[in-house]
Motif scaffolding. Sequence first.
Motif, PDB file in Angstrom:
ATOM      1  N   GLU A 101       7.729  24.862  -0.231  1.00 26.75           N
ATOM      2  CA  GLU A 101       8.637  23.687  -0.134  1.00 26.75           C
ATOM      3  C   GLU A 101       8.964  22.915  -1.652  1.00 26.75           C
ATOM      4  O   GLU A 101       9.472  22.045  -1.550  1.00 26.75           O
ATOM      5  CB  GLU A 101       7.997  22.717   0.579  1.00 26.75           C
ATOM      6  CG  GLU A 101       7.683  23.243   2.187  1.00 26.75           C
ATOM      7  CD  GLU A 101       6.986  22.449   3.052  1.00 26.75           C
ATOM      8  OE1 GLU A 101       6.412  21.441   2.659  1.00 26.75           O
ATOM      9  OE2 GLU A 101       6.916  22.693   4.282  1.00 26.75           O
ATOM     10  N   GLY A 102       8.404  23.498  -2.561  1.00 25.77           N
ATOM     11  CA  GLY A 102       8.824  22.859  -3.872  1.00 25.77           C
ATOM     12  C   GLY A 102       8.211  21.793  -4.536  1.00 25.77           C
ATOM     13  O   GLY A 102       8.489  21.257  -5.613  1.00 25.77           O
ATOM     14  N   VAL A 103       6.893  21.368  -3.865  1.00 26.72           N
ATOM     15  CA  VAL A 103       6.308  20.326  -4.458  1.00 26.72           C
ATOM     16  C   VAL A 103       5.698  20.931  -5.550  1.00 26.72           C
ATOM     17  O   VAL A 103       5.009  22.019  -5.716  1.00 26.72           O
ATOM     18  CB  VAL A 103       5.196  19.870  -3.490  1.00 26.72           C
ATOM     19  CG1 VAL A 103       4.037  18.970  -3.995  1.00 26.72           C
ATOM     20  CG2 VAL A 103       5.732  19.243  -2.151  1.00 26.72           C
ATOM     21  N   VAL A 104       5.515  20.272  -6.942  1.00 28.05           N
ATOM     22  CA  VAL A 104       4.866  20.547  -8.029  1.00 28.05           C
ATOM     23  C   VAL A 104       3.456  20.251  -7.950  1.00 28.05           C
ATOM     24  O   VAL A 104       3.130  19.317  -7.823  1.00 28.05           O
ATOM     25  CB  VAL A 104       5.674  19.867  -9.185  1.00 28.05           C
ATOM     26  CG1 VAL A 104       5.056  20.435 -10.507  1.00 28.05           C
ATOM     27  CG2 VAL A 104       7.311  20.160  -9.041  1.00 28.05           C
ATOM     28  N   PRO A 105       2.920  21.569  -8.203  1.00 28.24           N
ATOM     29  CA  PRO A 105       1.227  21.302  -8.237  1.00 28.24           C
ATOM     30  C   PRO A 105       0.947  20.636  -9.330  1.00 28.24           C
ATOM     31  O   PRO A 105       1.535  20.436 -10.469  1.00 28.24           O
ATOM     32  CB  PRO A 105       0.853  22.818  -8.354  1.00 28.24           C
ATOM     33  CG  PRO A 105       1.866  23.629  -9.060  1.00 28.24           C
ATOM     34  CD  PRO A 105       3.282  22.925  -8.780  1.00 28.24           C
ATOM     35  N   THR A 106      -0.205  19.931  -9.017  1.00 30.23           N
ATOM     36  CA  THR A 106      -0.718  18.759 -10.148  1.00 30.23           C
ATOM     37  C   THR A 106      -1.920  19.301 -10.457  1.00 30.23           C
ATOM     38  O   THR A 106      -2.693  20.106  -9.844  1.00 30.23           O
ATOM     39  CB  THR A 106      -0.841  17.575  -9.857  1.00 30.23           C
ATOM     40  OG1 THR A 106      -1.784  17.422  -8.552  1.00 30.23           O
ATOM     41  CG2 THR A 106       0.345  17.273  -9.013  1.00 30.23           C
ATOM     42  N   ALA A 107      -2.693  18.763 -11.549  1.00 28.01           N
ATOM     43  CA  ALA A 107      -4.129  19.225 -12.112  1.00 28.01           C
ATOM     44  C   ALA A 107      -4.932  18.861 -10.918  1.00 28.01           C
ATOM     45  O   ALA A 107      -6.093  19.706 -10.747  1.00 28.01           O
ATOM     46  CB  ALA A 107      -4.423  18.503 -13.347  1.00 28.01           C
ATOM     47  N   THR A 108      -4.790  17.888 -10.280  1.00 29.53           N
ATOM     48  CA  THR A 108      -5.434  17.212  -9.186  1.00 29.53           C
ATOM     49  C   THR A 108      -5.676  18.530  -8.100  1.00 29.53           C
ATOM     50  O   THR A 108      -6.795  18.767  -7.384  1.00 29.53           O
ATOM     51  CB  THR A 108      -5.315  15.970  -8.497  1.00 29.53           C
ATOM     52  OG1 THR A 108      -5.130  15.003  -9.658  1.00 29.53           O
ATOM     53  CG2 THR A 108      -5.931  15.573  -7.487  1.00 29.53           C
ATOM     54  N   ILE A 109      -4.362  18.790  -7.679  1.00 28.34           N
ATOM     55  CA  ILE A 109      -4.299  19.908  -6.628  1.00 28.34           C
ATOM     56  C   ILE A 109      -5.128  21.007  -7.325  1.00 28.34           C
ATOM     57  O   ILE A 109      -6.161  21.806  -6.342  1.00 28.34           O
ATOM     58  CB  ILE A 109      -2.739  20.259  -6.052  1.00 28.34           C
ATOM     59  CG1 ILE A 109      -2.328  19.232  -5.528  1.00 28.34           C
ATOM     60  CG2 ILE A 109      -2.629  21.513  -5.415  1.00 28.34           C
ATOM     61  CD1 ILE A 109      -0.782  19.206  -5.381  1.00 28.34           C
ATOM     62  N   VAL A 110      -4.718  21.682  -8.324  1.00 26.86           N
ATOM     63  CA  VAL A 110      -5.673  22.679  -8.725  1.00 26.86           C
ATOM     64  C   VAL A 110      -7.180  22.565  -8.659  1.00 26.86           C
ATOM     65  O   VAL A 110      -7.898  23.516  -8.289  1.00 26.86           O
ATOM     66  CB  VAL A 110      -5.231  22.755 -10.172  1.00 26.86           C
ATOM     67  CG1 VAL A 110      -6.073  24.040 -10.907  1.00 26.86           C
ATOM     68  CG2 VAL A 110      -3.906  23.683 -10.426  1.00 26.86           C
ATOM     69  N   LYS A 111      -7.727  21.381  -9.287  1.00 25.79           N
ATOM     70  CA  LYS A 111      -8.996  20.855  -9.243  1.00 25.79           C
ATOM     71  C   LYS A 111      -9.598  21.134  -7.658  1.00 25.79           C
ATOM     72  O   LYS A 111     -10.609  21.672  -7.591  1.00 25.79           O
ATOM     73  CB  LYS A 111      -9.110  19.747  -9.981  1.00 25.79           C
ATOM     74  CG  LYS A 111     -10.794  19.480  -9.856  1.00 25.79           C
ATOM     75  CD  LYS A 111     -10.764  18.025 -10.629  1.00 25.79           C
ATOM     76  CE  LYS A 111     -12.406  17.742 -10.638  1.00 25.79           C
ATOM     77  NZ  LYS A 111     -12.492  16.225 -11.514  1.00 25.79           N
ATOM     78  N   GLU A 112      -8.881  20.760  -6.726  1.00 26.18           N
ATOM     79  CA  GLU A 112      -9.472  20.616  -5.497  1.00 26.18           C
ATOM     80  C   GLU A 112      -9.518  21.881  -5.031  1.00 26.18           C
ATOM     81  O   GLU A 112     -10.423  22.345  -4.450  1.00 26.18           O
ATOM     82  CB  GLU A 112      -8.419  19.637  -4.638  1.00 26.18           C
ATOM     83  CG  GLU A 112      -8.915  19.475  -3.120  1.00 26.18           C
ATOM     84  CD  GLU A 112      -7.981  18.520  -2.338  1.00 26.18           C
ATOM     85  OE1 GLU A 112      -8.454  18.283  -1.065  1.00 26.18           O
ATOM     86  OE2 GLU A 112      -7.415  17.856  -2.925  1.00 26.18           O
TER      87      GLU A 112
END
Length: 153
Positions: free
Chosen positions: A119-130
Amino acid sequence: MNVQSHLEKIARLESLRGRLDPLEDFELWFWAGMTAGTHAVNAALHHGGITASDDMYPTQPGVYLVPQPDGGLSAAFRSVGDILHVGRPVIETPVPEDVTSMMHLMETIEQYRDPCVREGVVPTATIVKECDAALGQCLRLLNDRLNGNGYEH
């Protein structure tokens, strides 16, 4: 698949993830992690005797490609062997607490599949960490199970 085959795939996927930048290569990094976690859940389910560890490969819930004498594969309906994703198919048999925890950790990761990959939501460092933390815990739980740290076989 059997437990050892799942472990070999996890090792290859984890090696791949280690060579990727989690933000710049998010889609590949994410799919490699999600697939590794699914292999971990399958290994734990087989180890616990909850699902069949037969030499067959899921294509959709309840349908597996089964090796044939001529070396080919043929689609066949089978009871639950490998799952495709947590909940696909639903496991009707009681699942031990550690494996249930692994499944919940996979749901933590999979919640980002559609938004970030489709859906095009840009991943963030927080998402990566989780995602990374959830996969790490999932793999630790599998390791504990395989090493006999208080879990039934």
